[in-house]
Scaffold this active site. Structure first.
Site, PDB file in Angstrom:
ATOM      1  N   SER B 157       0.814  -1.123   0.084  1.00 43.90           N
ATOM      2  CA  SER B 157      -0.082   0.117  -0.032  1.00 43.90           C
ATOM      3  C   SER B 157       0.893   1.122   0.181  1.00 43.90           C
ATOM      4  CB  SER B 157      -0.747  -0.069   1.337  1.00 43.90           C
ATOM      5  OG  SER B 157      -1.916   0.988   1.213  1.00 43.90           O
ATOM      6  N   ARG B 227     -11.556   6.174  10.542  1.00 45.94           N
ATOM      7  CA  ARG B 227     -11.119   4.739  10.434  1.00 45.94           C
ATOM      8  C   ARG B 227     -12.164   3.832   9.842  1.00 45.94           C
ATOM      9  NH1 ARG B 227      -6.955   1.429  10.009  1.00 45.94           N
ATOM     10  NH2 ARG B 227      -6.931  -0.287  11.234  1.00 45.94           N
ATOM     11  N   ASP B 322      -8.897  -6.136  -4.807  1.00 48.50           N
ATOM     12  CA  ASP B 322      -8.500  -4.862  -4.193  1.00 48.50           C
ATOM     13  C   ASP B 322      -9.020  -3.944  -4.934  1.00 48.50           C
ATOM     14  OD1 ASP B 322      -7.083  -2.696  -3.043  1.00 48.50           O
ATOM     15  OD2 ASP B 322      -5.143  -3.440  -3.251  1.00 48.50           O
ATOM     16  N   HIS B 355      -8.120  -5.105  -0.262  1.00 50.59           N
ATOM     17  CA  HIS B 355      -6.852  -4.328  -0.078  1.00 50.59           C
ATOM     18  C   HIS B 355      -6.027  -5.048   1.256  1.00 50.59           C
ATOM     19  CE1 HIS B 355      -3.920  -1.319  -0.700  1.00 50.59           C
ATOM     20  NE2 HIS B 355      -3.996  -0.779   0.798  1.00 50.59           N
ATOM     21  N   ASP B 356      -6.832  -5.447   2.145  1.00 50.90           N
ATOM     22  CA  ASP B 356      -6.311  -5.943   3.395  1.00 50.90           C
ATOM     23  C   ASP B 356      -5.421  -7.307   3.035  1.00 50.90           C
ATOM     24  OD1 ASP B 356      -6.431  -4.431   5.400  1.00 50.90           O
ATOM     25  OD2 ASP B 356      -8.416  -5.271   6.252  1.00 50.90           O
TER      26      ASP B 356
END
Lengths: 382, 382
Positions: B157, B227, B322, B355-356
């Site tokens: 990232s 968040r 992602d 994405h994680d």
């Protein structure tokens, strides 16, 4: 037609209000003893009363579909490009009705209306309403208007969900159901976006647990965040790249937290215009109605089963770049309708405009939508 | 190894701090006269000093890649599954370095550090730093550590963006560049998500224009929104459907604004744990560094041209689901590297984790990543 209003517009329009005294039992178990619905109509109801079209609105929509309120009014109704004389929903042929949903903030009874029990605004005491509740109240309105059966019920996004619910709850009361850019229920991701928006509003200190009217303030920051976030999900990555890309407002990076990229400027502008015209409690209600919508839940998620009694013909439309309610979500609806041997037309419109496409004048969209409405009109009496 | 720490962990670790007195000229034009960087190292630097691997962290990452701080420490470093003895980045073979970026909130100089000029926390006066600034400061750290050339610089990232910048700015200082789930620059949509998060923080009344330390408060609501929103974009629609779907926390709809769906509960939990450990001003800085990253901007957007002096071998990885930095964004990097006849390996990992995924132990990911690191290790001296 006066100079300031385009020739192809329905022109000057005005809203009407119906007051309902019959209590409305809501899905939540609560009851609204009385309420008002504000609505607009365009065109003429024919003698057979079979040319009426109901348009259901989405999250931030209203009953004001088309036309202008005055000669000075710069902004027409939200579906001006679709509703009007000679347009897709042709007011020369149809009697078109728009209604502000219960819980709204544009004239129908909602959180900012006076609660007759207290003499103060309902605020957070206004009950959470559902798509089913809306359809029930819209059905009562149609009775008042003397419409036994709609030629079509039409809606995009959350409006499309109401159309689906109409077909389920009042199968004999509509001949055509037109469901645009909708889904049979929200995904976890959809709910999550709504929840972030709600948290932004509810944790704004100016929210005062929903009693902000009495504090003469509004949860402006929270509502701005909610709107910016919502707006983001209505657009596709592609259209944002095309519209804004990485363009800088002042041509140079300033290394501060002011507006640097054009996209930031656009989002703030969208937020500015929204906070002046939309009520935060209504926003919360609308997102809840979205989250709760799941007509198949009562039959263990079996969408085919819940559509068993439906008799309307369906026209389902989706847009390729809509990632909020993707074409796959429309396919779910279409499959369940097919399973019931219903007449279904389906169009997947090529577009890079994301979810917002249903509001735009995309040629392919207007063309197939017009063709379908022509068919609907052809079935109406003269 | 004590009972509470898994056998395959690097075990107990501790951080170190370097104080830098040489002024650092930043991309913004401002200068940091002095600063500290906190870092951790694992494994042994070999005699040839050619087995060092630098890991650059992402938005909410830290220098604490692996291991535990005490026997009671329940939570290992953020890349514990990747960094350790016998693991993908094998601490038996590599000397691994993690560093908290400048502007961070975990020990390196940042907004919550004391500004020597005022004796108070920097707060909003801490200069906005960029990926280039980070790489410059990391390069200084490598000089202090006696590392002339990294065997590899690795990051996911925002970390991957630093890797790309390393290869551009210090072509002779790394042999391998491993860029995971990154992009050569943000899109308008990426920037828009960051901007909404920033607005949530900056419009929180407890933000006090960034001087919240002095008011003994934090912009908790805003940071929570930021968040939750960030987290949402790190997951795919599919993984959220699998993890949460429309499951209700209490099995029934309550018609209120408490937690109803499991996904809401999850988001609030993520927000809770974040606000206790992350500084809002750092969050703002990090999102700005993301927005600004665009190494090709200086050469009219020509990524191929800006990579002309690069000499490192590259390993680029992306994950199919992602949508924050999609495989297409990695393709852009790969194409520009190929245009320069560089050695590039590329792996597109099939995953529905969004994405994680770069933080997870997906077998295909671990397998290709291990294979590449084996090659890197094989080139190091004994």
């Amino acid at each position: 037609m006066p100079e300031s209003i385009p020739d192809d517009s329905i022109g000057l329009v005005k809203s009407s209000i119906f007051h309902f005294n019959e209590p409305l039992a809501l899905a939540s178990g609560l009851t609204l003893n009385e309420y008002e619905l504000v609505y607009e109509t365009y065109g003429k109801l024919n003698e057979a009363r079979d040319n009426a079209v109901l348009v259901c609105h989405a999250l931030s929509g209203t009953h004001h579909l088309a036309g202008y309120y005055s000669m000075d009014d710069r902004k027409p109704g939200w579906w001006e490009n679709i509703v009007g004389p000679g347009k897709v929903i042709d007011t020369n042929r149809f009697y078109v009705v728009g209604v502000n949903n219960l819980g709204g903030c544009h004239g129908s009874t909602g959180p900012k209306s006076t609660n007759p029990a207290t003499g103060k605004p309902y605020g957070p005491d206004f009950p959470i309403v559902t798509v089913t509740d809306w359809v029930t109240s819209q059905h009562r309105l149609s009775e008042k208007l003397g419409i036994k059966q709609w030629a079509a019920v039409v809606g995009g996004s959350l409006g499309g969900m109401q159309v689906l619910q109409w077909a389920i709850d009042y199968p004999d009361s509509l001949r055509h159901a037109i469901v645009i850019a909708a889904a049979p229920k929200l995904t976890a991701q959809n709910i999550a976006f709504n929840e972030v928006a709600r948290q932004a509003i509810r944790t704004d200190p100016s929210f005062h647990d929903g009693h902000y009217y009495e504090h003469d303030t509004i949860p402006e920051s929270g509502l701005r965040i909610a709107r910016m976030l919502g707006h983001l999900t209505y657009m596709s990555d592609d259209i944002m790249a095309e519209k804004f890309g990485r363009a800088l407002r002042e041509g140079t990076i300033n290394f501060d937290y002011g507006i640097e990229f054009q996209v930031e400027s656009y989002l703030r502008y969208q937020a500015d215009s929204f906070v002046g015209s939309f009520d935060a409690n209504t926003y919360l209600l609308m997102t809840k109605a979205l989250d709760y919508f799941d007509p198949a839940a009562a039959v263990a998620g079996d969408l085919t089963a819940v559509l068993a009694k439906v008799s309307a013909d369906f026209f389902v439309l989706s847009f390729t770049s809509d990632w909020r309610f993707s074409p796959q979500r429309s396919h779910e609806i279409v499959r369940a309708l097919h399973d019931n041997d219903l007449n279904v037309s389906y169009a997947e419109i090529e577009s890079h405009h994301g979810h917002d496409a249903f509001l735009l004048s995309l040629p392919q969209y207007l063309s197939v939508f017009s063709a379908y409405m022509n068919r609907v009109a052809g079935e109406c009496s003269k």
